[in-house]
Design a protein around this motif. Structure first.
Motif, PDB file in Angstrom:
ATOM      1  N   MET A 105     -17.780  58.711 -28.684  1.00  0.00           N
ATOM      2  CA  MET A 105     -17.534  58.411 -30.092  1.00  0.00           C
ATOM      3  C   MET A 105     -18.367  59.363 -30.939  1.00  0.00           C
ATOM      4  SD  MET A 105     -17.406  54.263 -29.586  1.00  0.00           S
ATOM      5  CE  MET A 105     -16.562  53.631 -28.108  1.00  0.00           C
ATOM      6  N   ASP A 106     -17.957  59.584 -32.162  1.00  0.00           N
ATOM      7  CA  ASP A 106     -18.561  60.634 -32.971  1.00  0.00           C
ATOM      8  C   ASP A 106     -19.926  60.256 -33.537  1.00  0.00           C
ATOM      9  OD1 ASP A 106     -16.218  62.252 -32.631  1.00  0.00           O
ATOM     10  OD2 ASP A 106     -15.237  61.000 -34.129  1.00  0.00           O
ATOM     11  N   LEU A 107     -20.108  58.985 -33.867  1.00  0.00           N
ATOM     12  CA  LEU A 107     -21.390  58.495 -34.359  1.00  0.00           C
ATOM     13  C   LEU A 107     -21.640  57.125 -33.757  1.00  0.00           C
ATOM     14  CD1 LEU A 107     -19.812  59.879 -37.070  1.00  0.00           C
ATOM     15  CD2 LEU A 107     -22.077  59.517 -38.011  1.00  0.00           C
ATOM     16  N   ARG A 108     -22.925  56.795 -33.621  1.00  0.00           N
ATOM     17  CA  ARG A 108     -23.316  55.480 -33.104  1.00  0.00           C
ATOM     18  C   ARG A 108     -24.282  54.840 -34.089  1.00  0.00           C
ATOM     19  NH1 ARG A 108     -21.973  58.902 -29.836  1.00  0.00           N
ATOM     20  NH2 ARG A 108     -23.680  60.187 -30.651  1.00  0.00           N
ATOM     21  N   LEU A 109     -23.927  53.662 -34.596  1.00  0.00           N
ATOM     22  CA  LEU A 109     -24.815  52.824 -35.381  1.00  0.00           C
ATOM     23  C   LEU A 109     -25.201  51.643 -34.498  1.00  0.00           C
ATOM     24  CD1 LEU A 109     -23.174  54.502 -37.489  1.00  0.00           C
ATOM     25  CD2 LEU A 109     -23.370  52.554 -39.033  1.00  0.00           C
ATOM     26  N   ALA A 110     -26.403  51.138 -34.657  1.00  0.00           N
ATOM     27  CA  ALA A 110     -26.852  50.068 -33.772  1.00  0.00           C
ATOM     28  C   ALA A 110     -27.507  48.943 -34.548  1.00  0.00           C
ATOM     29  CB  ALA A 110     -27.829  50.605 -32.728  1.00  0.00           C
ATOM     30  N   SER A 111     -27.342  47.752 -34.024  1.00  0.00           N
ATOM     31  CA  SER A 111     -28.076  46.594 -34.521  1.00  0.00           C
ATOM     32  C   SER A 111     -29.537  46.696 -34.090  1.00  0.00           C
ATOM     33  CB  SER A 111     -27.455  45.313 -33.950  1.00  0.00           C
ATOM     34  OG  SER A 111     -28.339  44.223 -34.044  1.00  0.00           O
ATOM     35  N   THR A 112     -30.406  46.078 -34.851  1.00  0.00           N
ATOM     36  CA  THR A 112     -31.806  46.011 -34.440  1.00  0.00           C
ATOM     37  C   THR A 112     -31.971  45.244 -33.131  1.00  0.00           C
ATOM     38  OG1 THR A 112     -32.066  44.063 -35.873  1.00  0.00           O
ATOM     39  CG2 THR A 112     -32.699  46.218 -36.789  1.00  0.00           C
ATOM     40  N   LYS A 113     -30.937  44.495 -32.744  1.00  0.00           N
ATOM     41  CA  LYS A 113     -30.976  43.743 -31.486  1.00  0.00           C
ATOM     42  C   LYS A 113     -30.295  44.492 -30.340  1.00  0.00           C
ATOM     43  CE  LYS A 113     -31.335  39.134 -33.514  1.00  0.00           C
ATOM     44  NZ  LYS A 113     -30.762  37.753 -33.560  1.00  0.00           N
ATOM     45  N   ALA A 114     -29.842  45.697 -30.592  1.00  0.00           N
ATOM     46  CA  ALA A 114     -29.172  46.473 -29.542  1.00  0.00           C
ATOM     47  C   ALA A 114     -30.146  46.827 -28.428  1.00  0.00           C
ATOM     48  CB  ALA A 114     -28.565  47.743 -30.126  1.00  0.00           C
TER      49      ALA A 114
ATOM     50  N   GLU B 204     -17.781  50.809 -43.699  1.00  0.00           N
ATOM     51  CA  GLU B 204     -17.924  51.515 -44.970  1.00  0.00           C
ATOM     52  C   GLU B 204     -18.151  53.009 -44.737  1.00  0.00           C
ATOM     53  OE1 GLU B 204     -17.501  52.141 -48.787  1.00  0.00           O
ATOM     54  OE2 GLU B 204     -17.170  50.209 -47.775  1.00  0.00           O
ATOM     55  N   LEU B 205     -18.906  53.349 -43.696  1.00  0.00           N
ATOM     56  CA  LEU B 205     -19.103  54.755 -43.364  1.00  0.00           C
ATOM     57  C   LEU B 205     -17.780  55.400 -42.986  1.00  0.00           C
ATOM     58  CD1 LEU B 205     -21.140  57.073 -42.914  1.00  0.00           C
ATOM     59  CD2 LEU B 205     -21.355  56.280 -40.547  1.00  0.00           C
ATOM     60  N   ALA B 206     -16.992  54.706 -42.153  1.00  0.00           N
ATOM     61  CA  ALA B 206     -15.681  55.226 -41.769  1.00  0.00           C
ATOM     62  C   ALA B 206     -14.793  55.407 -42.994  1.00  0.00           C
ATOM     63  CB  ALA B 206     -15.022  54.273 -40.771  1.00  0.00           C
ATOM     64  N   ARG B 207     -14.842  54.439 -43.900  1.00  0.00           N
ATOM     65  CA  ARG B 207     -14.020  54.514 -45.119  1.00  0.00           C
ATOM     66  C   ARG B 207     -14.416  55.727 -45.959  1.00  0.00           C
ATOM     67  NH1 ARG B 207     -14.714  49.670 -46.050  1.00  0.00           N
ATOM     68  NH2 ARG B 207     -12.818  48.990 -44.982  1.00  0.00           N
ATOM     69  N   SER B 208     -15.703  56.009 -46.018  1.00  0.00           N
ATOM     70  CA  SER B 208     -16.165  57.161 -46.806  1.00  0.00           C
ATOM     71  C   SER B 208     -15.699  58.479 -46.207  1.00  0.00           C
ATOM     72  CB  SER B 208     -17.694  57.147 -46.904  1.00  0.00           C
ATOM     73  OG  SER B 208     -18.305  57.550 -45.679  1.00  0.00           O
ATOM     74  N   PHE B 209     -15.387  58.470 -44.913  1.00  0.00           N
ATOM     75  CA  PHE B 209     -14.905  59.690 -44.256  1.00  0.00           C
ATOM     76  C   PHE B 209     -13.430  59.959 -44.540  1.00  0.00           C
ATOM     77  CE2 PHE B 209     -18.109  59.183 -40.488  1.00  0.00           C
ATOM     78  CZ  PHE B 209     -19.128  59.625 -41.304  1.00  0.00           C
TER      79      PHE B 209
ATOM     80  N   SER C  97     -28.406  55.267 -37.010  1.00  0.00           N
ATOM     81  CA  SER C  97     -29.145  54.372 -37.885  1.00  0.00           C
ATOM     82  C   SER C  97     -29.174  52.977 -37.298  1.00  0.00           C
ATOM     83  CB  SER C  97     -28.509  54.344 -39.288  1.00  0.00           C
ATOM     84  OG  SER C  97     -27.123  54.059 -39.207  1.00  0.00           O
ATOM     85  N   LEU C  98     -30.155  52.180 -37.739  1.00  0.00           N
ATOM     86  CA  LEU C  98     -30.286  50.785 -37.312  1.00  0.00           C
ATOM     87  C   LEU C  98     -29.977  49.868 -38.492  1.00  0.00           C
ATOM     88  CD1 LEU C  98     -33.581  50.880 -35.197  1.00  0.00           C
ATOM     89  CD2 LEU C  98     -31.224  51.331 -34.474  1.00  0.00           C
ATOM     90  N   HIS C  99     -29.403  48.712 -38.169  1.00  0.00           N
ATOM     91  CA  HIS C  99     -28.966  47.773 -39.190  1.00  0.00           C
ATOM     92  C   HIS C  99     -29.244  46.352 -38.731  1.00  0.00           C
ATOM     93  CE1 HIS C  99     -26.636  51.037 -41.176  1.00  0.00           C
ATOM     94  NE2 HIS C  99     -26.547  51.477 -39.925  1.00  0.00           N
ATOM     95  N   GLU C 100     -29.474  45.464 -39.668  1.00  0.00           N
ATOM     96  CA  GLU C 100     -29.572  44.047 -39.318  1.00  0.00           C
ATOM     97  C   GLU C 100     -28.236  43.588 -38.754  1.00  0.00           C
ATOM     98  OE1 GLU C 100     -32.314  42.255 -39.215  1.00  0.00           O
ATOM     99  OE2 GLU C 100     -33.308  44.125 -39.797  1.00  0.00           O
ATOM    100  N   PRO C 101     -28.253  42.636 -37.822  1.00  0.00           N
ATOM    101  CA  PRO C 101     -27.026  42.273 -37.102  1.00  0.00           C
ATOM    102  C   PRO C 101     -25.816  41.992 -37.982  1.00  0.00           C
ATOM    103  CG  PRO C 101     -28.903  41.253 -36.056  1.00  0.00           C
ATOM    104  CD  PRO C 101     -29.433  41.917 -37.292  1.00  0.00           C
ATOM    105  N   ASP C 102     -25.990  41.211 -39.054  1.00  0.00           N
ATOM    106  CA  ASP C 102     -24.834  40.856 -39.876  1.00  0.00           C
ATOM    107  C   ASP C 102     -24.401  41.987 -40.810  1.00  0.00           C
ATOM    108  OD1 ASP C 102     -27.059  40.702 -41.485  1.00  0.00           O
ATOM    109  OD2 ASP C 102     -26.486  38.819 -42.453  1.00  0.00           O
ATOM    110  N   GLU C 103     -25.180  43.055 -40.867  1.00  0.00           N
ATOM    111  CA  GLU C 103     -24.848  44.189 -41.730  1.00  0.00           C
ATOM    112  C   GLU C 103     -24.248  45.361 -40.947  1.00  0.00           C
ATOM    113  OE1 GLU C 103     -28.516  45.121 -43.625  1.00  0.00           O
ATOM    114  OE2 GLU C 103     -28.598  43.263 -44.791  1.00  0.00           O
ATOM    115  N   LEU C 104     -24.277  45.278 -39.614  1.00  0.00           N
ATOM    116  CA  LEU C 104     -23.909  46.432 -38.791  1.00  0.00           C
ATOM    117  C   LEU C 104     -22.438  46.824 -38.944  1.00  0.00           C
ATOM    118  CD1 LEU C 104     -24.424  48.514 -36.518  1.00  0.00           C
ATOM    119  CD2 LEU C 104     -23.880  46.684 -34.891  1.00  0.00           C
TER     120      LEU C 104
END
Length: 288
Positions: A138-147, A213-218, A200-207
């Motif tokens: 995959m082109d980018l990976r975002l992760a939860s803080t619990k990943a 939203e990142l995909a939409r911006s692309f 980047s890291l994100h809180e679980p409910d925000e991931l």
């Protein structure tokens, strides 16, 4: 399509969300999931109404790796075969090697890699073995803080699969890739970020909303043709031996795009309006 192991939705902006959906098994990867992921990335995701794909897992895990509960060869391989290197390379996509020898994870990652659209992993929890390596295509990976991410093959006596020995060093470098493979340890989210495996890291409910939203911006207000060509150019030319190879393919891509969506893009810029691109990722010119 309806799936046994996946959930697939597409929103009005063309952002598809693909959810690995075996939560009671921590979304463990089995042969059914392998076939369904191939179906998505070789067919469904190529539809023109799909502009980008976000991949995540149902429940608390992304993917706990291969489902090791299957009887016989858990990888679905035919143990009666004895392929030579020459035989396999000549006929790898034919019976009996296609189903009896080829790595199922590799079939999936090759399909992901071939999609000329942005693909973003939203790693919401444990991602181990194929759960980790499938995200590398995959082109980018975002992760939860619990990943939690693990290239644990050494603990099982097997090798890194899913073409990960091609993808992982390109993402994090050879030294980091080998350290993670040698140690076979489970990385927490902070270690994955420090090693540049995740963006980047994100809180679980925000991931997942952040990934969507990142995909939409692309893709909103962008040319599907230009994006598809750019993806292919970056992956192909980053491995080319000489910059001339990049120049030759860049030149053809620039030529054809300038005759298509490029005309609309320039006109919209000069007229100070939003562009109305009509190019399709399903109809890219051949530039290689």
């Amino acid at each position: 399509m309806s799936y046994q192991t996946l959930d697939w939705t597409v929103d009005a902006d063309g952002v598809a969300t693909l959810t690995l959906n075996r939560p009671d098994q921590l979304n463990a990867f089995d042969l059914t999931m392998a076939g369904e992921l191939e179906q998505v990335f070789r067919a469904d995701a190529h539809a023109d109404d799909v502009r980008a794909v976000v991949v995540t897992g149902a429940g608390r895990a992304f993917c706990a790796g291969m489902d090791l509960s299957a009887e016989g060869n858990v990888f679905g391989l035919d143990e009666s075969l004895r392929p030579t290197v020459a035989e396999f390379r000549q006929s790898y996509d034919e019976a009996p090697y296609d189903s009896g020898v080829r790595d199922t994870g590799g079939k999936v990652t090759l399909a992901i890699h071939a999609l000329p659209k942005p693909v973003i992993a939203a790693i919401n929890g444990p991602a181990v073995g194929i759960g980790a390596t499938m995200t590398l295509a995959m082109d980018l990976r975002l992760a939860s803080t619990k990943a939690r991410i693990g290239f644990v093959f050494g603990r099982l006596g097997i090798v890194p699969e899913a073409a990960s020995t091609w993808f992982l060093p390109r993402i994090v470098g050879v030294q980091q890739a080998l350290e993670w493979i040698y140690s076979a340890d489970i990385l927490d989210a902070e270690a994955a970020l420090a090693g540049r495996l995740v963006r980047s890291l994100h809180e679980p409910d925000e991931l997942v909303p952040a990934a969507q939203e990142l995909a939409r911006s692309f893709v909103v207000g962008r040319s599907a043709t230009a994006l598809g060509l750019a993806k292919r150019l970056v992956y192909r030319n980053s491995a080319a031996a000489e910059p001339l190879e990049a120049h030759l393919s860049d030149s053809l891509a620039m030529y054809w795009s300038s005759l298509g969506d490029g005309k609309e893009g320039v006109a919209a810029f000069l007229e100070k309006r939003a562009p109305e691109f009509t190019g399709r990722a399903s109809d890219l010119p051949d530039v290689f």
